[in-house]
Design a protein around this motif. Structure first.
Motif, PDB file in Angstrom:
ATOM      1  N   LEU A   1       0.842  -1.186   0.000  1.00 59.03           N
ATOM      2  CA  LEU A   1       0.000   0.000   0.000  1.00 59.03           C
ATOM      3  C   LEU A   1       0.882   1.244   0.000  1.00 59.03           C
ATOM      4  CD1 LEU A   1      -2.755   1.497   0.465  1.00 59.03           C
ATOM      5  CD2 LEU A   1      -2.327   1.244   2.921  1.00 59.03           C
ATOM      6  N   THR A   2       0.559   2.176  -0.865  1.00 62.67           N
ATOM      7  CA  THR A   2       1.237   3.476  -0.819  1.00 62.67           C
ATOM      8  C   THR A   2       0.253   4.535  -1.282  1.00 62.67           C
ATOM      9  OG1 THR A   2       3.211   4.750  -1.485  1.00 62.67           O
ATOM     10  CG2 THR A   2       2.217   3.355  -3.172  1.00 62.67           C
TER      11      THR A   2
ATOM     12  N   VAL B   1       2.424   8.759  -4.827  1.00 65.31           N
ATOM     13  CA  VAL B   1       3.740   8.113  -4.884  1.00 65.31           C
ATOM     14  C   VAL B   1       3.806   7.208  -6.119  1.00 65.31           C
ATOM     15  CG1 VAL B   1       5.244   6.418  -3.752  1.00 65.31           C
ATOM     16  CG2 VAL B   1       4.212   8.256  -2.414  1.00 65.31           C
ATOM     17  N   GLY B   2       2.681   6.562  -6.401  1.00 63.98           N
ATOM     18  CA  GLY B   2       2.635   5.655  -7.545  1.00 63.98           C
ATOM     19  C   GLY B   2       2.348   6.325  -8.872  1.00 63.98           C
ATOM     20  N   SER B   3       1.911   7.591  -8.819  1.00 62.71           N
ATOM     21  CA  SER B   3       1.361   8.184 -10.050  1.00 62.71           C
ATOM     22  C   SER B   3       2.388   8.308 -11.176  1.00 62.71           C
ATOM     23  CB  SER B   3       0.712   9.539  -9.761  1.00 62.71           C
ATOM     24  OG  SER B   3       1.677  10.417  -9.220  1.00 62.71           O
ATOM     25  N   GLY B   4       3.657   8.474 -10.812  1.00 62.08           N
ATOM     26  CA  GLY B   4       4.691   8.514 -11.854  1.00 62.08           C
ATOM     27  C   GLY B   4       4.676   7.221 -12.654  1.00 62.08           C
ATOM     28  N   MET B   5       4.588   6.090 -11.949  1.00 62.09           N
ATOM     29  CA  MET B   5       4.527   4.785 -12.629  1.00 62.09           C
ATOM     30  C   MET B   5       3.219   4.634 -13.392  1.00 62.09           C
ATOM     31  SD  MET B   5       7.252   3.120 -12.327  1.00 62.09           S
ATOM     32  CE  MET B   5       8.555   4.228 -11.794  1.00 62.09           C
TER      33      MET B   5
ATOM     34  N   LEU C   1      -8.651  10.224  -1.711  1.00 61.21           N
ATOM     35  CA  LEU C   1      -8.462   8.773  -1.642  1.00 61.21           C
ATOM     36  C   LEU C   1      -7.060   8.485  -2.199  1.00 61.21           C
ATOM     37  CD1 LEU C   1     -10.399   6.435  -0.786  1.00 61.21           C
ATOM     38  CD2 LEU C   1     -10.486   5.862  -3.208  1.00 61.21           C
ATOM     39  N   ASP C   2      -6.063   9.061  -1.509  1.00 67.11           N
ATOM     40  CA  ASP C   2      -4.702   9.072  -2.060  1.00 67.11           C
ATOM     41  C   ASP C   2      -3.984   7.737  -1.765  1.00 67.11           C
ATOM     42  OD1 ASP C   2      -2.278   9.715  -3.103  1.00 67.11           O
ATOM     43  OD2 ASP C   2      -1.989  11.547  -1.940  1.00 67.11           O
ATOM     44  N   CYS C   3      -4.439   6.704  -2.440  1.00 72.25           N
ATOM     45  CA  CYS C   3      -3.866   5.372  -2.209  1.00 72.25           C
ATOM     46  C   CYS C   3      -3.704   4.623  -3.528  1.00 72.25           C
ATOM     47  CB  CYS C   3      -4.779   4.543  -1.307  1.00 72.25           C
ATOM     48  SG  CYS C   3      -6.349   4.124  -2.093  1.00 72.25           S
ATOM     49  N   CYS C   4      -2.821   3.662  -3.548  1.00 76.59           N
ATOM     50  CA  CYS C   4      -2.798   2.679  -4.624  1.00 76.59           C
ATOM     51  C   CYS C   4      -2.009   1.464  -4.138  1.00 76.59           C
ATOM     52  CB  CYS C   4      -2.240   3.247  -5.933  1.00 76.59           C
ATOM     53  SG  CYS C   4      -0.517   3.668  -5.892  1.00 76.59           S
ATOM     54  N   PHE C   5      -2.118   0.385  -4.874  1.00 73.64           N
ATOM     55  CA  PHE C   5      -1.476  -0.863  -4.456  1.00 73.64           C
ATOM     56  C   PHE C   5      -0.544  -1.381  -5.541  1.00 73.64           C
ATOM     57  CE2 PHE C   5      -5.280  -0.629  -1.891  1.00 73.64           C
ATOM     58  CZ  PHE C   5      -4.906  -1.136  -0.653  1.00 73.64           C
ATOM     59  N   PHE C   6       0.638  -1.780  -5.120  1.00 75.99           N
ATOM     60  CA  PHE C   6       1.586  -2.465  -5.994  1.00 75.99           C
ATOM     61  C   PHE C   6       1.832  -3.846  -5.402  1.00 75.99           C
ATOM     62  CE2 PHE C   6       2.498   2.006  -6.834  1.00 75.99           C
ATOM     63  CZ  PHE C   6       2.684   2.030  -8.196  1.00 75.99           C
ATOM     64  N   ARG C   7       2.557  -4.668  -6.162  1.00 75.43           N
ATOM     65  CA  ARG C   7       2.977  -5.949  -5.602  1.00 75.43           C
ATOM     66  C   ARG C   7       4.436  -6.192  -5.994  1.00 75.43           C
ATOM     67  NH1 ARG C   7      -0.311  -9.874  -3.877  1.00 75.43           N
ATOM     68  NH2 ARG C   7      -1.984  -9.328  -5.341  1.00 75.43           N
TER      69      ARG C   7
ATOM     70  N   GLY D   1       2.911   7.902   1.843  1.00 76.24           N
ATOM     71  CA  GLY D   1       2.714   6.465   1.701  1.00 76.24           C
ATOM     72  C   GLY D   1       3.077   5.673   2.945  1.00 76.24           C
ATOM     73  N   SER D   2       3.604   6.356   3.969  1.00 77.72           N
ATOM     74  CA  SER D   2       3.966   5.660   5.210  1.00 77.72           C
ATOM     75  C   SER D   2       2.714   5.104   5.870  1.00 77.72           C
ATOM     76  CB  SER D   2       4.615   6.630   6.213  1.00 77.72           C
ATOM     77  OG  SER D   2       5.802   7.166   5.704  1.00 77.72           O
ATOM     78  N   PRO D   3       2.834   3.886   6.431  1.00 81.86           N
ATOM     79  CA  PRO D   3       1.722   3.360   7.210  1.00 81.86           C
ATOM     80  C   PRO D   3       1.612   4.088   8.549  1.00 81.86           C
ATOM     81  CG  PRO D   3       3.627   1.926   7.403  1.00 81.86           C
ATOM     82  CD  PRO D   3       3.990   2.980   6.404  1.00 81.86           C
ATOM     83  N   VAL D   4       0.376   4.239   9.006  1.00 78.65           N
ATOM     84  CA  VAL D   4       0.141   4.672  10.381  1.00 78.65           C
ATOM     85  C   VAL D   4      -0.333   3.426  11.116  1.00 78.65           C
ATOM     86  CG1 VAL D   4      -1.140   6.240  11.876  1.00 78.65           C
ATOM     87  CG2 VAL D   4      -0.598   6.923   9.528  1.00 78.65           C
ATOM     88  N   VAL D   5       0.337   3.080  12.225  1.00 79.77           N
ATOM     89  CA  VAL D   5      -0.031   1.860  12.955  1.00 79.77           C
ATOM     90  C   VAL D   5      -0.373   2.184  14.403  1.00 79.77           C
ATOM     91  CG1 VAL D   5       1.446   0.436  11.478  1.00 79.77           C
ATOM     92  CG2 VAL D   5       2.337   1.286  13.659  1.00 79.77           C
TER      93      VAL D   5
END
Lengths: 678, 678
Positions: free
Chosen positions: B74-75, B79-83, B213-219, B616-620
């Motif tokens: 998750l980021t 952060v992912g938008s360049g890709m 909704l500033d998120c996206c998922f990579f693997r 993109g840092s997780p909050v835990v």
């Protein structure tokens, strides 16, 4: 990209007949021979006088013309848009929806628009130069010149009541006294919506093909009634044919054709980069601010458009100056003059070098770049200086505070234009930050201005604290003179006081440099007149000029650019861009678009020699009938700041048929249309 | 506007307990005591290790975390938008429409994304410092330090296969070796449409309340299969409550808290103004270009967003540095250290002065600001230098050409990202014009670069002439080494050659200055450790850090800003702005919006100490469960570059409930959702 710049300078020098339709000619020295030889048309004094007295200068920086005997004036929407914006409110957005006064009573009085119509020109070169004695220091010479010019203007103003301006021509080679009829009661009559007027917006600005209904109508009033204007241009719906000889009569603002190479280098390395830096800042911050809120967007629209226009114009010019081939051509073109007056060239070079040392401070403090130029700070400074200058003899005053300029000054000072404190704060914060960037935060003047705050905090404090947005406050301070100013604790007045001594000194230094340069140009001009004879015309000075040319397309690479566009082309361009702004059309337009003949001519191009300030100039045919309305240059035309070329450079005009059709079918502006075409 | 900046420095110094939730802590030196004392929570080694190995660094400049055992990451969307942009084409715009791989096979391989997961940290300070001898010149010392660092990295890389980076901490006070597991096969799994991800765009960036909704998922993949990632964060739909203790684990990029006043002054008077000048240019020209054409707009979207983000961040920081009260506070805060190491402070001040003389040239030529940084010119230079450096011993190479960096270098060099020559030309022309403005057109290096053309013409010629957009060409030149480069007549390779000698000299000079400054900071750090004990944490260095804080609203003037927003708030904001971009919602969203519970939490704020790079840092929570996704600071938080304050400064996160609801109801991303929440 601009192959004509790559032509070796000599080629043009060898082909003087190929100078084509170059020139922004004085009405006192029109291109009679040139036009006769090339087009077989005789410019007569009567023809010229009619055109001159039909031509209108907009104090806000543009041109226009009378198009009825009752003071009706045609100009560009983008010349009028500053006023249209000032006449708008959150709930009545005249830029967005356009404006039409269905009755005379509905015509809207502009808050601070001054129009000038040129009545006469007098050569006062001898008298001005006689006042400057050999052996005077530049400072003394500048003072003497200022005094004699003030005397000439005052004398003319007192004798005629006309606005009287001594205009410096040929960079100092000649001085002419221009007398203008001045109109200060000007009312808005008709304006299309801004989407039609500025279709394509910044992206299509300085481009062709083009599709703008860039027009609007004002009316000059005197004694609360429409002004009587016997000289006006007859409307010619058919316009001009391709290849037809056409003239423009307007007020080109400034060109740099007869300056020296050293002066162009200073523009290239300092003047233009500085100005662009400022523009990039302003455009970015204004757009960001506009994007945050719809009302912000409305308030800043005009400023954004103006900034974008300046950016494109300067970028094209700077790229020209950064072309070594163009600079080599410039160097070659001045060889003969340099041989005739080598010392004059050397003095200009030295003066430009010297100016480097103080130029940035001058722009920031005196021009006002550090204080959101033109905003409430400038009101504060005007009040401060008006009080100070009033106590001096006429000849010693700064020129904007002399008696003949009083009407213009007061029109501006007591304008009812809306002032938005949030926009003022944005501008001032931006300018103060720019000041820090240019002079450094450790500079004592900067520290004095910021008073221990950050630029954002200081700007907010100054704008929140001032009451100069209130016309009554301004009037009281103006009428109260030095005592009122001394007693004022308005923070902007105090800021103006804080920097005034340094600022005035910088101005004095700048004027001394200008004196050195104009004295040198006087010598160069003598050599130029000897070389060029009646081909010599002066650089643009925002005074009335005549240019001639023909309606004509051009070739760009393999592409042929036709001379004319149509409504159909506009709708095609809109579709191709998915109709997103600024390629969308207003609801008003879309509702009536089907009634327009798609083949109606919309915009056209011609070889007339124009520049910024010519916006709104009438295009007339041999009969003096109005066949077009100048509103732009194309991009290749922009380098004409330094060199005219008609290879691709073109003036862009609105066709009268488009104005007429839109007024009839879309805006139903019947009353005005009738007056126009009766 | 930021009252906390006006607090006298001493007040904070008197109240050390009030440092609140400050700190970007090393995982080797976590704030165990502080968190225990304030929140009664014990940070254990196991808790820390799990968080560390669940945390991911994005080579493109951001953070993320594993959220499944199968490499799901998750980021932020930004952060992912360049890709995402690189994976898009004119006909398949993944930014506009979002992306969802309904099956594993549809996951899209990124052209050049490298991810790093921190495996271990080793203190190598002694070994690094031992290599530098007393009496060495800065140049010799820098060379020696470079060599020992290269040796340590190579040794570690050879021994472990891990990416091995020596990180300079405390501005030179310590050196740690960071070993990373490196992933270079990374695939896009899910991204919402950009309108939802970046709702409010630039206008609302760095603001709160906020609705993104500033998120996206990579693997992460290894050997063409999903990577096994036993350390991952458990998804907690409910998020965290107001007042709850939360941690972030991410890669803050750079802060300037422990630099000296002289260094801040250099940033204020030179570094930031220079960078802003560049940003204002770039933003203006990119937007103007985007406005001309829809496809232009698509191609430049990411660049525009990045530029705008930088502009806002730097402007806020600069206004902080231009606040004399903040600078006074800084001066006060370093008094004790200055007393302990006066010579070190003086050396830094002198070094900053010295750097002034070459800094602008360094940025233009070596950093590449003159050549459209990051474009095809940088490919040319990489090829040229890769060939030159390959022939040198490891320890003498420029660090990006050492063996351990080869994988990253090649990933970048052979990226399949689309290259648009029109955008490359725009960027290069802009950069060359900027070069002329900064160094003057008469500078011999500038003249060499322009080769007798104007910037526009030269840029067009270089980009039209190069073939480096072709990966095969790049590969051939890379594999052909020095001979192939020597034989190449590619105009960009030739340009890179032309400036390389001067450019390398500038870099060497810059590194010598850095050496002087880090040696001085080593002395200052000793004094700092003595003063601060376990409260000392180093400035951000884009290496893994832990921060702690609580979910918490704040008061702005009279207004209370609540800690959390909802979908409902998003729709309200959209309506208030007339749903014009960037306040509009996608068709996808609008079609399904009614299915969303309007009271679902969307974004929230907390007092965690973060900066750019933490995106993109997780909050835990205490259990190490994922309760949020950092994506921004609010504007008052930006001055934390120099001073942390929790008065109004806040980290802004996406709430997991919003991500989950949107994936379920709007985007129907069931496969991923199941993996996430199983």
């Amino acid at each position: 990209m601009r192959p004509f710049l790559l032509l070796p300078g000599l080629l043009l020098a060898m082909l003087p007949a190929a100078r084509a339709d170059e020139g922004m000619w004085l009405f006192t020295k029109p291109p009679v021979r040139q036009v006769k030889e090339k087009y077989g048309f005789e410019i007569t004094p009567a023809w010229l006088e009619h055109l001159q007295k039909s031509s209108v200068r907009f104090g806000s920086g543009g041109s226009g013309s009378f198009v009825s005997a009752n003071g009706l004036i045609l100009t560009n929407h983008h010349v009028g848009s500053g006023m249209i914006e000032k006449l708008s409110t959150k709930d009545r957005d005249l830029l967005k929806h356009g404006f039409y006064a269905a009755t005379a009573g509905e015509e809207l009085k502009c808050p601070d628009l001054e129009l000038n119509v040129l009545m006469s020109i007098e050569d006062v070169t001898e008298r001005v130069n006689a006042a400057v004695k050999d052996g005077q220091s530049p400072d003394e010479a500048a003072t003497a010149r200022r005094a004699v010019i003030a005397g000439i203007e005052k004398e003319s103003f007192d004798a005629t009541g006309f606005r009287s301006d001594v205009v410096t021509l040929f960079q100092g080679g000649a001085y002419h006294l221009y007398r203008y009829h001045r109109y200060t009661d000007v009312r808005l009559v008709f304006a299309p919506d801004a989407k039609a007027a500025a279709f394509g917006g910044d992206p299509d600005n300085f481009e062709f093909p083009r599709f703008c209904l860039d027009c609007c109508f004002f009316r000059a009033y005197e004694n609360d009634a429409p002004a009587k204007t016997p000289h006006f241009l007859k409307w010619k719906t058919e316009g001009a044919k391709e290849g037809e000889l056409v003239f423009t009569s307007g007020h080109p603002g400034r060109t740099n054709r007869s300056v020296t190479l050293a002066q162009l280098e200073a523009l290239r390395d300092d003047g233009f980069p500085y100005r662009l830096e400022q523009i990039f800042r302003a455009e970015t911050l204004l757009r960001a601010w506009a994007d945050r809120d719809l009302e912000n967007a409305r308030r800043s629209k005009g400023s954004i458009v103006g900034t974008q226009n300046g950016r494109k114009a300067i970028m094209a010019r700077l790229d020209g100056l950064l072309d070594p081939a163009l600079m080599a051509r410039k160097a070659a073109s001045e060889t003969k003059l340099r041989e005739a007056a080598p010392a004059a060239f050397a003095r200009i070079e030295a003066a430009e070098k010297d100016a480097n040392a103080y130029q940035t401070r001058l722009r920031l403090l005196e021009t006002g770049d550090a204080f959101g130029k033109g905003g409430l700070f400038s009101t504060a400074r005007t009040l401060l200086r008006a009080a100070d200058e009033a106590s001096k003899p006429e000849g010693e005053r700064l020129k904007e505070y002399r008696e003949p300029a009083r009407a213009s000054l007061e029109l501006d000072l007591f304008s009812t234009e809306p002032i938005y404190k949030n926009l003022e704060t944005l501008r001032l914060a931006n300018s103060l930050t720019f000041l820090c960037a240019k002079l450094g935060a450790a500079d004592p003047t900067v520290q004095g201005i910021l008073a221990g705050k950050s630029p954002d905090t200081r700007a907010a404090e100054l704008i929140q604290g001032t009451t100069l947005e209130d016309i009554a406050v301004r009037r009281k301070l103006y009428e109260g003179g030095r005592d009122a100013i001394a007693a004022s604790n308005d923070p902007l007045i105090q800021l103006a006081k804080l920097i005034d001594a340094e600022s005035r000194k910088l101005r004095q230094r700048g004027e001394a440099t200008e004196e050195v340069i104009s004295q040198a140009h006087r010598e160069i001009a003598t050599a130029r007149f000897a070389r060029d004879g009646d081909s010599a015309y002066p650089d643009a000075t925002f005074s009335l000029r005549l240019s001639y040319g023909v309606v004509k397309g051009y070739t760009d690479g393999k592409e042929t650019v036709p001379a004319q566009t149509t409504f159909w082309g506009m709708h095609e361009r809109s579709e191709a861009q998915g109709a997103i702004p600024p390629f969308d059309l207003s609801e008003e337009w879309k509702a009536e678009a089907s009634k327009l003949d798609p083949l109606t001519p919309m915009n056209f191009i011609s070889t007339n020699d124009i520049t910024g300030g010519n916006s709104g100039s009438p295009v007339v045919n041999r009969d003096g009938d109005l066949v077009g309305l100048i509103f732009d240059s194309n991009a290749p035309g922009l380098v004409s700041d330094f060199f005219y070329s008609d290879e691709k450079g073109r003036a862009v005009s609105v066709h009268p048929a488009a104005i007429q059709a839109a007024m009839e079918k879309v805006y139903h502006a019947d009353r005005v249309l009738k007056e126009l075409t009766h």
